[in-house]
Design a protein around this motif. Structure first.
Motif, PDB file in Angstrom:
ATOM      1  N   GLU A 100       0.823  -1.201   0.000  1.00  0.00           N
ATOM      2  CA  GLU A 100       0.000   0.000   0.000  1.00  0.00           C
ATOM      3  C   GLU A 100       0.856   1.249   0.000  1.00  0.00           C
ATOM      4  N   SER A 101       0.383   2.268  -0.687  1.00  0.00           N
ATOM      5  CA  SER A 101       1.017   3.570  -0.545  1.00  0.00           C
ATOM      6  C   SER A 101      -0.045   4.616  -0.817  1.00  0.00           C
ATOM      7  N   VAL A 102       0.243   5.848  -0.430  1.00  0.00           N
ATOM      8  CA  VAL A 102      -0.693   6.907  -0.767  1.00  0.00           C
ATOM      9  C   VAL A 102      -0.487   7.290  -2.230  1.00  0.00           C
ATOM     10  N   GLY A 103      -1.530   7.784  -2.826  1.00  0.00           N
ATOM     11  CA  GLY A 103      -1.452   8.272  -4.193  1.00  0.00           C
ATOM     12  C   GLY A 103      -2.265   9.546  -4.291  1.00  0.00           C
ATOM     13  N   PRO A 135      -5.360   3.693  -0.291  1.00  0.00           N
ATOM     14  CA  PRO A 135      -6.431   2.818  -0.768  1.00  0.00           C
ATOM     15  C   PRO A 135      -7.460   2.500   0.316  1.00  0.00           C
ATOM     16  N   TRP A 136      -7.069   2.678   1.591  1.00  0.00           N
ATOM     17  CA  TRP A 136      -8.001   2.348   2.669  1.00  0.00           C
ATOM     18  C   TRP A 136      -9.217   3.251   2.690  1.00  0.00           C
ATOM     19  N   ASN A 137      -9.138   4.413   2.026  1.00  0.00           N
ATOM     20  CA  ASN A 137     -10.281   5.324   2.053  1.00  0.00           C
ATOM     21  C   ASN A 137     -11.107   5.295   0.773  1.00  0.00           C
ATOM     22  N   VAL A 138     -10.696   4.460  -0.184  1.00  0.00           N
ATOM     23  CA  VAL A 138     -11.379   4.439  -1.470  1.00  0.00           C
ATOM     24  C   VAL A 138     -12.867   4.116  -1.304  1.00  0.00           C
ATOM     25  N   ALA A 139     -13.134   3.091  -0.514  1.00  0.00           N
ATOM     26  CA  ALA A 139     -14.527   2.667  -0.340  1.00  0.00           C
ATOM     27  C   ALA A 139     -15.371   3.811   0.211  1.00  0.00           C
ATOM     28  N   LYS A 140     -14.790   4.544   1.155  1.00  0.00           N
ATOM     29  CA  LYS A 140     -15.492   5.663   1.776  1.00  0.00           C
ATOM     30  C   LYS A 140     -15.868   6.706   0.719  1.00  0.00           C
ATOM     31  N   TYR A 141     -14.912   7.041  -0.157  1.00  0.00           N
ATOM     32  CA  TYR A 141     -15.166   8.060  -1.168  1.00  0.00           C
ATOM     33  C   TYR A 141     -16.176   7.560  -2.198  1.00  0.00           C
ATOM     34  N   ALA A 193      -7.560 -15.403  -2.224  1.00  0.00           N
ATOM     35  CA  ALA A 193      -8.578 -15.485  -1.169  1.00  0.00           C
ATOM     36  C   ALA A 193      -8.402 -14.345  -0.180  1.00  0.00           C
ATOM     37  N   ILE A 194      -7.161 -14.043   0.146  1.00  0.00           N
ATOM     38  CA  ILE A 194      -6.922 -12.957   1.090  1.00  0.00           C
ATOM     39  C   ILE A 194      -7.286 -11.609   0.457  1.00  0.00           C
ATOM     40  N   TYR A 195      -6.963 -11.455  -0.832  1.00  0.00           N
ATOM     41  CA  TYR A 195      -7.343 -10.209  -1.516  1.00  0.00           C
ATOM     42  C   TYR A 195      -8.864 -10.054  -1.516  1.00  0.00           C
ATOM     43  N   THR A 196      -9.562 -11.150  -1.760  1.00  0.00           N
ATOM     44  CA  THR A 196     -11.027 -11.076  -1.823  1.00  0.00           C
ATOM     45  C   THR A 196     -11.621 -10.657  -0.484  1.00  0.00           C
ATOM     46  N   SER A 197     -11.038 -11.178   0.606  1.00  0.00           N
ATOM     47  CA  SER A 197     -11.625 -10.833   1.900  1.00  0.00           C
ATOM     48  C   SER A 197     -11.181  -9.445   2.355  1.00  0.00           C
ATOM     49  N   ASP A 198     -10.045  -8.981   1.877  1.00  0.00           N
ATOM     50  CA  ASP A 198      -9.558  -7.667   2.282  1.00  0.00           C
ATOM     51  C   ASP A 198      -8.845  -7.022   1.094  1.00  0.00           C
ATOM     52  N   PRO A 199      -9.612  -6.311   0.236  1.00  0.00           N
ATOM     53  CA  PRO A 199      -9.038  -5.859  -1.034  1.00  0.00           C
ATOM     54  C   PRO A 199      -8.017  -4.734  -0.893  1.00  0.00           C
ATOM     55  N   ARG A 200      -6.780  -5.098  -0.692  1.00  0.00           N
ATOM     56  CA  ARG A 200      -5.670  -4.156  -0.738  1.00  0.00           C
ATOM     57  C   ARG A 200      -4.799  -4.568  -1.912  1.00  0.00           C
ATOM     58  N   PRO A 201      -4.073  -3.616  -2.503  1.00  0.00           N
ATOM     59  CA  PRO A 201      -3.231  -3.970  -3.661  1.00  0.00           C
ATOM     60  C   PRO A 201      -2.323  -5.159  -3.327  1.00  0.00           C
ATOM     61  N   PRO A 202      -2.430  -6.253  -4.079  1.00  0.00           N
ATOM     62  CA  PRO A 202      -1.730  -7.475  -3.710  1.00  0.00           C
ATOM     63  C   PRO A 202      -0.222  -7.418  -3.975  1.00  0.00           C
ATOM     64  N   ALA A 203       0.522  -8.190  -3.182  1.00  0.00           N
ATOM     65  CA  ALA A 203       1.976  -8.233  -3.320  1.00  0.00           C
ATOM     66  C   ALA A 203       2.399  -9.271  -4.350  1.00  0.00           C
ATOM     67  N   MET A 204       1.533 -10.256  -4.581  1.00  0.00           N
ATOM     68  CA  MET A 204       1.907 -11.317  -5.508  1.00  0.00           C
ATOM     69  C   MET A 204       1.598 -10.850  -6.931  1.00  0.00           C
ATOM     70  N   ASN A 205       2.608 -10.958  -7.808  1.00  0.00           N
ATOM     71  CA  ASN A 205       2.463 -10.428  -9.164  1.00  0.00           C
ATOM     72  C   ASN A 205       1.273 -11.022  -9.902  1.00  0.00           C
ATOM     73  N   ALA A 206       1.118 -12.334  -9.805  1.00  0.00           N
ATOM     74  CA  ALA A 206       0.058 -12.996 -10.558  1.00  0.00           C
ATOM     75  C   ALA A 206      -1.320 -12.489 -10.135  1.00  0.00           C
ATOM     76  N   VAL A 207      -1.473 -12.247  -8.842  1.00  0.00           N
ATOM     77  CA  VAL A 207      -2.764 -11.759  -8.348  1.00  0.00           C
ATOM     78  C   VAL A 207      -2.997 -10.338  -8.853  1.00  0.00           C
ATOM     79  N   ALA A 208      -1.950  -9.522  -8.827  1.00  0.00           N
ATOM     80  CA  ALA A 208      -2.065  -8.145  -9.320  1.00  0.00           C
ATOM     81  C   ALA A 208      -2.429  -8.150 -10.808  1.00  0.00           C
TER      82      ALA A 208
END
Lengths: 533, 421
Positions: free
Chosen positions: B156-159, B278-284, B341-356
């Motif tokens: 995660e990072s700010v953008g 990204p943690w505030n995206v849903a809110k916006y 599965a972890i991305y689905t339950s908590d959608p943060r930008p994934p670290a694994m390339n294939a998932v991204a």
């Protein structure tokens, strides 16, 4: 069976009411059975966990409780014991632990025991050789030794902790898994996974790659693949030393500091907890970072607690007197309204105030409504932050005193007032000589309790200013509105940052001593007030 | 008669005890075959034989449970997933691992690594050939002195979040361009960045690095040395920039803009841009905004590199079942299936390339991944703990005009160096 009453000159009971068979006794029996069941369960659970202290402690408590409730002569204890036990379990336990920690260097970097620190240092200094591939691996054993068999290309090689890897030409391989190694029993993976002792032995096993120790040894982390690892440190348990295998530098275990230290003073990363005597108690006064801040924080803590109590008491009392006047209309409604600030959770109110005190009148209601849109830094100016804290605390706590003093005023004896009036005392004189002293008799203990509460009023400080604005002349992360308890919180690292539980515990004990002493002295003073009556 | 009553009482008490004790005591006899109550009490605290305990936050819990099912099936090992508050895990892990009551695996943020290392509570993790399947920055973040100490899951990072209604086009690469286009929209604020009276060094970091002032000096491999990197000219230039754009300057930066105010104003459509994560995206999005994400524009001469925070799983150094736990972590959690599965339950930008890659059609997510690509992992070295206490507060005092940029920045550097020791 005789009638059991204790009144008057009736005959004394022949049986204790503790053993008299009445409905109440049945209820008691049931309750005690539950207590015993719970106690035995606790002892059993503690026994399973090998927590001997808890097991023995609960057993002793259970026996004592049974004795108290079934013996004849323990009537007072029957009332005192439940409270005493809860005090023992929930208060004394944590107090003793705090006392213990205060004499150790428990802090970031000194978090564990020495054995665990050694473990961690060894973990951190054992590296996988960069050119080492991952080998498929199985665990093998014969009568007395555990070993690894690895698949290196086409060949299977076997070795133990003592014997370096050697080719096993007759081994049977299926794909990438080793099925059979002559002379060895291949341990099924499920055995490795389910047998904890075997699991630990497998994790600890290092099979040297060759006779030359420099080449490293095979190690497995999950039991099915292995790789070559090298350790850069060697631990000698008897000598208590760590030796860097590359540079030859020897680190000695220093039990004074709880660290492995080399001749030149450099230390290894992980330390352990050791006893440091009274160091923590003197550090607050002697260490440059803390000593300059400490004195100011102590003074502000006293000022904050005393001023908070005094202002809230006086404002509450003044309002109570005004609303005690029967000529006032809608007294009940007004009184109810005044209690409202008290009815909201204090930390929530503090957060609201924090928002309202925003210096920019665009966001901060206080500056917008009461200060003609001036830009006043309520929370970031050292003096104004203190004022803001006191005002907010006044707003939060005057209803309490309003309620208390209203009640106390109404219970003042009318005849004394009347006597004063007959003796020719004016309003002020009556208030000064009769009302106030009488009022203090009943409210002084509450004033002391309130002082003790405000002395440790962490929630308000934390929510409103967070201790800020920061001191600019010390490197400690402390601020102008920090009181002792929020200073302790900062030092304990609960907010993040470096934690120093030893120092925090020592300061907690000092705070306890201060509050305890003041309360004891003040309670003694209040006894004198009662002599007025 | 009295004796009889006492006798009856004793009998009934014994009977009751026997009945109750049977429940607890029976556990011992029944243990090998069934999971009895006594066994459960032991397992909740620490992993017994053939069992691992995992601490995880509520969001990721379903993902971890999904990943653990396959493991339980194939190995017969029980996985106990204990749900905890994410913020509590760090201190509880530190306190409980040495007592033996800690978990075998715990979810955490990579910047806890430093204190976990000096406190000796975590074990290294060997992902072997699987390292190539994870993004470099995510592995870098969990690496200490050349060794990996965790399995990364999210990066995660700010953008720069853009309200597409007000500003439909991506912004140019510099701060001036962004401010200019922000002012051109006629919105109340050209851009928003949360600041508050204590400052927010984390959110401001991208601007700081654009002046060539990383918090710690970086080694050639990207890891951080323990010498501060912001004490030189770059840091001073950044401090001057803060003062110029602070409340006594252009007013673009303002300590009155707290977290709540920044979010509220952006949701109200009063600004086209906000620096946020990204943690505030849903809110916006829930507030009805259509948003896009761009990399943060540079205020100084260099690339604006925000802090990258990586989350993942740590392995306890005192685990009684380290072999099992490692097996689970490396062979079951480091798979595309489990990471998805972890991305689905908590959608943060994934670290694994294939998932991204599989999520390439999500513009907000890819926007944040692009923003993170510019970034550098937040330092996890133990010295970092000493920085936070002073960093934001100093920035806030410069922005508000309470302190003079140059001397305040120098004092901060001296204080931090003093705290590092």
């Amino acid at each position: 069976m005789s009638v059991t009453t204790t009144r008057g000159a009736e005959p004394l009971p022949t049986t204790s009411h503790a053993r008299n068979w009445r409905p109440g006794y049945a209820v008691k029996l049931l309750l005690m059975a539950l207590v015993n069941a719970f106690g035995v369960y606790t002892i059993w659970a503690a026994y399973l966990q090998s927590s001997w202290g808890i097991a023995i402690g609960s057993a002793v408590i259970l026996v004592v409780v049974d004795w108290i409730y079934f013996a004849k002569r323990t009537l007072p204890l029957k009332y005192i014991v439940p409270g005493l036990l809860f005090l023992l379990v929930f208060q004394l336990g944590s107090m003793l632990y705090t006392g213990y920690v205060a004499f150790t260097n428990y802090s970031t970097g000194h978090n564990t025991t020495m054995d665990q620190a050694v473990d961690a240092i060894m973990i951190q200094n054992e590296r996988r050789s960069e050119d080492s591939p991952s080998y498929p691996l199985v665990v093998v054993r014969d009568e007395d030794a555990l070993g690894f068999a690895i698949l290196d290309g086409e060949t299977v090689r076997v070795g133990t902790a003592e014997e370096a890897l050697a080719d096993a030409p007759d081994a049977v391989v299926d794909g990438t898994s080793i099925v059979e190694v002559p002379g060895w029993e291949v341990v099924p993976r499920t055995d490795v996974l389910t047998d904890q002792e075997l699991q630990e032995a497998v994790l600890a096993l290092r099979v040297p790659v060759s006779e030359d120790a420099e080449e490293g040894s095979i190690r497995t982390r999950e039991g099915s693949t292995g790789a070559v690892y090298r350790s850069s440190l060697e631990y000698d348990q008897d000598a208590g030393t760590m030796t860097d295998t590359a540079s030859g530098v020897v680190y000695h275990a220093d039990q004074q500091q709880g660290l492995f230290v080399a001749e030149d003073g450099t230390a290894l990363t992980v330390g352990w907890r050791v006893h440091v005597g009274f160091d923590n108690f003197t550090r607050a006064f002697t260490e440059a970072d803390y000593s300059t801040a400490f004195l100011r924080i102590v003074l502000w803590t006293f000022a904050f607690a005393a001023l908070s109590v005094a202002s809230a008491f006086l404002v509450g009392l003044a309002l109570a007197i005004v609303f005690d006047d029967t000529r006032l209309r809608a007294r009940k409604l007004m009184r109810t309204l005044f209690v409202l600030p008290y009815a909201f959770p204090a930390f929530l109110s503090a957060l609201l105030w924090r928002g309202m005190l925003n210096p920019n009148p665009q966001y901060g209601l206080i500056n917008d409504w009461f200060f003609f849109d001036a830009y006043i830094r309520w929370l970031s100016d050292p003096f104004l932050a203190k004022v803001a804290l006191l005002v907010v605390n006044l707003w939060l706590s005057f209803p309490y005193w309003f309620v208390i003093t209203t009640g106390a005023l109404q219970s003042l004896p009318d005849d004394v007032m009347e006597a004063a009036r007959i003796d020719g005392a004016g309003g002020w004189r009556t208030w000064r000589s009769i009302t106030l002293p009488l009022l203090l008799v009943s409210t002084a203990p509450l004033l002391i309790a309130s002082f003790a509460f405000n002395f440790n009023n962490f929630a308000l400080i934390f929510m409103l200013t967070g201790g800020g604005p920061r001191f600019t002349d010390t490197s400690a992360a402390l601020g102008h509105t920090d009181i002792l308890i929020s200073m302790i919180y900062q030092i304990s690292g609960a907010a993040g940052g470096r934690s120093d539980y030893g120092l925090a515990s020592a300061l907690s004990i000092l705070v306890f001593l201060v509050v305890g002493t003041i309360s004891a002295l003040a309670f003694r003073q209040t006894r004198k007030l009662e002599e007025i009556l | 008669m009295r004796k009889l009553i006492v006798g009856v009482a004793a009998l009934s008490a014994t009977a009751l005890l026997a009945a109750c004790g049977g429940g607890g005591g029976g556990g011992n006899e029944a243990e090998p075959t069934t999971g009895s109550s006594a066994e459960e009490t032991t397992s909740a605290a620490a992993g017994g034989a053939g069992e691992i305990v995992i601490w995880v936050d509520a969001n990721r819990e379903p993902g971890v449970i999904a990943a653990s099912e396959k493991f339980e099936e194939e190995t017969g090992v029980a996985v106990t997933v204990v749900q905890k508050e994410f913020g509590d895990i760090r201190s509880d892990f530190l306190a409980l691992v040495p007592t033996g009551e800690g978990p075998d695996i715990a979810v955490g943020a990579h910047d806890w690594l430093g204190s976990f290392i000096v406190n000796g509570v975590i074990s290294s993790v060997d992902l072997a050939d699987k390292t190539s399947e994870f993004s470099d920055v995510s592995l870098e973040a969990f690496t200490w002195e050349g060794q990996l100490y965790g399995l990364p899951t999210a990066v995660e990072s700010v953008g720069l979040i853009r309200n597409t209604e007000l500003a439909p086009d991506p912004v140019g690469g510099t701060f001036e361009e962004m401010v200019a286009s922000g002012e051109a929209t006629g919105a109340q604020y050209p851009f928003l960045i949360k600041t508050g009276p204590e400052g927010d060094a984390y959110t401001y970091y991208a601007f700081q690095t654009s002046f060539g002032a990383p918090v710690f000096q970086q080694n050639d491999d990207g890891s951080y040395a323990s010498e501060l990197g912001m004490g030189e000219e770059g840091g001073q230039a950044f401090a001057t920039w803060l003062a110029e754009n602070g409340q006594t300057g252009t007013g673009l930066l303002n300590t009155d803009i707290t977290l709540d105010i920044a979010e509220a104003e952006f949701m109200a459509g009063n600004s086209p841009y906000i620096i946020d994560g990204p943690w505030n995206v849903a809110k916006y999005e829930d507030a009805g905004l259509t948003i896009a994400v761009d990399p943060i524009p540079a205020a100084g001469p260099e690339t604006a590199a925000p802090f990258v925070g990586v989350q993942g799983f740590y392995l306890s150094a005192q685990s009684q079942n380290q072999l099992l736990a490692t097996d689970f972590l490396v062979n079951y959690m480091a798979t595309q299936e489990a990471q998805t599965a972890i991305y689905t339950s908590d959608p943060r930008p994934p670290a694994m390339n294939a998932v991204a890659d599989s999520l390439a059609d999500d513009p907000v997510l890819t926007g944040f991944l692009a923003a993170a690509e510019n970034g550098a992992p937040m330092p996890s070295i133990p010295e970092m703990n000493s920085v936070w206490d002073f960093w934001g507060v100093t920035q806030a005092s410069i922005i508000s005009g309470a302190a003079e940029a140059g001397p305040a920045w120098d004092k901060m550097i001296a204080d931090i160096n003093g705290a590092i020791g």
